[in-house]
Each structure stands twice: as structure tokens, then as C-alpha cells.
Design an enzyme around this catalytic site. Structure first.
Site, short mmCIF file in Angstrom:
data_model
loop_
_atom_site.label_atom_id
_atom_site.label_comp_id
_atom_site.label_asym_id
_atom_site.label_seq_id
_atom_site.Cartn_x
_atom_site.Cartn_y
_atom_site.Cartn_z
N PRO A 33 -24.68 -10.28 -25.77
CA PRO A 33 -24.12 -9.67 -25.64
C PRO A 33 -22.73 -9.26 -25.11
O PRO A 33 -22.49 -8.72 -24.03
CB PRO A 33 -24.89 -8.09 -25.59
CG PRO A 33 -25.52 -8.57 -24.86
CD PRO A 33 -25.70 -9.96 -25.38
N CYS A 34 -21.71 -10.88 -24.59
CA CYS A 34 -21.16 -9.93 -23.24
C CYS A 34 -19.14 -9.60 -23.82
O CYS A 34 -18.73 -9.54 -23.12
CB CYS A 34 -20.24 -11.95 -23.32
SG CYS A 34 -20.05 -12.62 -24.79
#
Length: 283
Positions: free
Chosen positions: A245-246
Site C-alpha cells: 500500500p504505497c
């Protein structure tokens, strides 16, 4: 997922782009509805069907005030992840996410003897291209007008693999990642990157839906407090969107910042995740 879901996302993304372009005067719902050529009532229905919340609530999640509040709340959980040595996997709804890194030897052989499946399917955030091997999901990219480029990027990572086009398998993968009703299960990720990049991605797996962290907070969580620029490079190199989850990394100012798959999509994911993590559906 259906073409209707795809159209709902396109409407939401268009609304977000308008809001970003006119952020200084914070447009009212009526103005946003007019910009996407809909009545307020119709826009209300689209947002409620897509995110489970009203446009008014959705707009609140796009503010800097909300982002700064979420940043302030994230420090303790990232510190706990660092203290735990970044061990263990992540959790997305009821889906347990584990991961392992490809070895240098595996990368060097270019996938010799490996069966690589890939396909395109609808996600809540538009069309997505997925790639996976028997060892796990290795690629997830959201598409705009760049399907050919993203497919070439995936296949270049596995030049010697046996390539299998599998849109049905991609649809099943999307249903697992984005279920209508969360279902218990496991998903394994196969990571390709440097030791530092993988360390950053593993730290992100310890964040939770609706949480934000800054580049500096993430640098501290990986034990490299001065490596903020390298953190940015690791985020840009991530080829498994959403699950690594950048999108949860934002600037300390509260600005959303860059995203490999588009700024509007990043904010759409922010609000969608936060709504699903914290809200009861609006009636």
C-alpha cells in the site's frame, strides 16, 4: 466486477480531478455534480454504490485536515512494526497477506521453468492488470491508456517464463482482493526488488486501511531515518499496487503527493479504504 463498477469509478475519478483543480475554493457538491454532468441526486447514488458513503463524507476525507489527523495517529503503529522487526504479514479485511522475495538466482534465470499467468479485470479503481505464478501474485497495476506498456513491463520481468493469458483468473483474483463481502483467506505475494525496497514494502504491509504515513515516518520505521529519498524510490519501484500500500504514504504537509497510477486514483483509494475501514454504509 461489472462494467457498471468501472463506470462508477470513472465518475468518482473525474469528480476528484475537478476537486483537486479547484481546491482553493473548496467546491460545493452542486458544483462537483455539474462538473461531471449529473444531478446531485444521481451523484449521491454513484458515491453510495461505489464507496458506501455520501459525497459529502467522501469530500471530507479528501481534506488536508483529515490527512494531517491520520498522519498524527500513525506514529505509534509504525513504531510498533519497527520494534517487532517487521516480521509477519499484513491484513486486508479478512485476507491475510504474506510475502517472500525472489532470489538473485531466480531473477537471473528470467523465469525459466515458471508458468506466469496474467490478465485484465475490473477493480474498484478501474481496469487492472494482474500477474501471478504458482508461488504468488507478482504484479498488480491499474490501467488508464497504458495497457500495452504495463503488459510489456510485466513480461519483461519474466523473459524466459511460459506465458499464459488468463483474464478469467484475473477476475477471480480481483474478487479475492476486493470482495463484495470480506471473506477469510490468504494471499501470497512474490516480491522483486533490492533488500531495502523489500524492507520498505514489508513495513507498509504493517499499516492498515485508512492509515496514512509520511516519508519520514516510513524511513524511521525501516530503521533508516535519513533515507527519505530512497523511500521515494522504493515506492516508485513497487509493482504490486494496492496490496503493497504505497498509496498510504503522503507528504508531511497533508498533500497526497505522487502516485505511480495517478493522483486522482490515489485519493480515490484513500477515501474508499477509509470508508470501508471506519464507516457504516450510508442510507
Amino acid at each position: 466486477m461489472s462494467d457498471r463498477a468501472l463506470q462508477q469509478y470513472k465518475t468518482v475519478a473525474t469528480a476528484i480531478r475537478y476537486i483537486r483543480q479547484h481546491a482553493k475554493h473548496q467546491p460545493e457538491l452542486a458544483e462537483v455534480a455539474a462538473a461531471v454532468h449529473m444531478s446531485e441526486h444521481h451523484l449521491q447514488r454513484i458515491f453510495s454504490a461505489w464507496a458506501g458513503i455520501s459525497p459529502k463524507r467522501f469530500l471530507q476525507y479528501l481534506t488536508k485536515e483529515h490527512a494531517l489527523s491520520a498522519l498524527k495517529a500513525s506514529t505509534d503503529s509504525l513504531t510498533a512494526a519497527h520494534d517487532a522487526g517487521l516480521s509477519g504479514g499484513g491484513r486486508l479485511h479478512d485476507l491475510m497477506i504474506s510475502c517472500e522475495a525472489m532470489t538473485p538466482g531466480e531473477i537471473r534465470t528470467g523465469g525459466t521453468g515458471v508458468k506466469l499467468h496474467y490478465g485484465v479485470a475490473v477493480s474498484p479503481f478501474g481496469l487492472a492488470l494482474a500477474g501471478w505464478t504458482p508461488r504468488g501474485l507478482c504484479y498488480l497495476a491499474f490501467l488508464d491508456e497504458d495497457r500495452r506498456e504495463r503488459q510489456a513491463e510485466l513480461l519483461q520481468q519474466w523473459p524466459n517464463a511460459t506465458i499464459i493469458a488468463d483474464d478469467c483468473g484475473a477476475e477471480a483474483m480481483m474478487e479475492k482482493i476486493f470482495p463484495t463481502t470480506p471473506q477469510p483467506g490468504k494471499l501470497h505475494l512474490l516480491l522483486r526488488g533490492t533488500n531495502f525496497q523489500i524492507k520498505v514494502w514489508q513495513a507498509l504491509l504493517h499499516t492498515h486501511p485508512g492509515q496514512f504515513c509520511s516519508y519520514s515516518q516510513l524511513a524511521v520505521a525501516t530503521g533508516s531515518p535519513k533515507a527519505q529519498r530512497a523511500i521515494g524510490s522504493a515506492l516508485a519501484a513497487n509493482s504490486i499496487g494496492y496490496l503493497i500500500p504505497c498509496h498510504r504514504v503522503i507528504r508531511e504537509s497533508g498533500d497526497s503527493g505522487h502516485y505511480r497510477w495517478g493522483a486522482a486514483r490515489k485519493q480515490a483509494i484513500h477515501s474508499w479504504e477509509y470508508a470501508h475501514a471506519t464507516e457504516q454504509p450510508d442510507t
